[in-house]
Write a protein that holds these residues in place. Sequence first.
Motif, short mmCIF file in Angstrom:
data_model
loop_
_atom_site.label_atom_id
_atom_site.label_comp_id
_atom_site.label_asym_id
_atom_site.label_seq_id
_atom_site.Cartn_x
_atom_site.Cartn_y
_atom_site.Cartn_z
N CYS A 40 0.50 -3.24 -9.71
CA CYS A 40 -0.84 -3.40 -9.11
C CYS A 40 -1.23 -4.88 -9.04
CB CYS A 40 -1.87 -2.60 -9.89
SG CYS A 40 -1.71 -0.81 -9.71
N ASP A 41 -0.98 -5.61 -10.11
CA ASP A 41 -1.31 -7.04 -10.12
C ASP A 41 -0.52 -7.79 -9.07
OD1 ASP A 41 -3.06 -6.60 -12.20
OD2 ASP A 41 -1.78 -7.52 -13.74
N ALA B 65 -3.86 -11.65 -2.18
CA ALA B 65 -4.98 -12.59 -2.29
C ALA B 65 -4.50 -14.03 -2.21
CB ALA B 65 -5.74 -12.35 -3.59
N THR C 150 -6.71 -0.90 -6.56
CA THR C 150 -5.84 -1.88 -5.91
C THR C 150 -5.68 -1.54 -4.43
OG1 THR C 150 -4.69 -2.27 -8.00
CG2 THR C 150 -3.58 -3.00 -5.97
N LYS D 124 -2.20 -6.95 -5.58
CA LYS D 124 -3.52 -7.54 -5.31
C LYS D 124 -3.48 -9.06 -5.35
CE LYS D 124 -5.21 -7.34 -10.06
NZ LYS D 124 -6.00 -6.63 -11.04
N ALA E 265 -9.65 -11.48 -6.03
CA ALA E 265 -8.90 -10.31 -6.50
C ALA E 265 -9.60 -9.65 -7.68
CB ALA E 265 -7.48 -10.71 -6.88
N SER F 165 0.84 -1.21 0.00
CA SER F 165 0.00 0.00 0.00
C SER F 165 0.87 1.25 0.00
CB SER F 165 -0.93 0.00 1.21
OG SER F 165 -1.84 -1.08 1.14
N TYR G 88 -8.76 -2.48 -2.53
CA TYR G 88 -8.81 -3.93 -2.32
C TYR G 88 -7.88 -4.33 -1.17
CZ TYR G 88 -8.40 -8.94 -3.19
OH TYR G 88 -8.38 -10.30 -3.06
N LEU G 89 -6.69 -3.80 -1.14
CA LEU G 89 -5.75 -4.14 -0.07
C LEU G 89 -6.30 -3.76 1.30
CD1 LEU G 89 -2.30 -3.15 -1.64
CD2 LEU G 89 -3.36 -5.41 -1.52
#
Length: 170
Positions: free
Chosen positions: A58-59, A66, A95, A62, A75, A11, A98-99
């Motif tokens: 970003c991938d 996950a 992203t 996330k 994700a 993050s 989501y985190l």
Amino acid sequence: MLYDLTVVQFSKMLNNLDAILDKAEQAASAKKYDVAVLLNARLAPDQFNFIRQVQIACDTAKLGVARLAGVADSAPKHADTESTLPELKTRIAETLAYLKTFTPADFVEAAERQISQPRWEGKYLTGFEFAVQHAVPNIYFHITTAYAILRHNGVDVGKKDYLGPMPYKS
């Protein structure tokens, strides 16, 4: 520990990347060129461009989190169609959001979880190995490369931009 190593640190680094994108936009505006020049720049002909570096960072964040938490299917999916600075900033923001859904409790069994990916051809790493030897180095690689592309192209970014705010004590 894996929560701090991944969710917290990923993050922070994505927030730093977002701030660096602002500097890229400012540089393009000040020097009167299209920011797309920066977004499509790369350091070497066979290297991914800046846009792809941000997408992969970003991938990595996330999907890494996950997978460690055992919820890889949850994700968010991105089509990798970003072509503008606002679209990249949206991907980073999504992203980060989501985190924020993860807590340390999600990582109780993460260190021993078997983690694999299709390209690993049936091989796996433990969660600890995955975090330390794959996810963490991978996100730093792509954020560092994005930083280097901008720096190479004259954007006024430095080490403090890359590291971001520090939790100094006095």
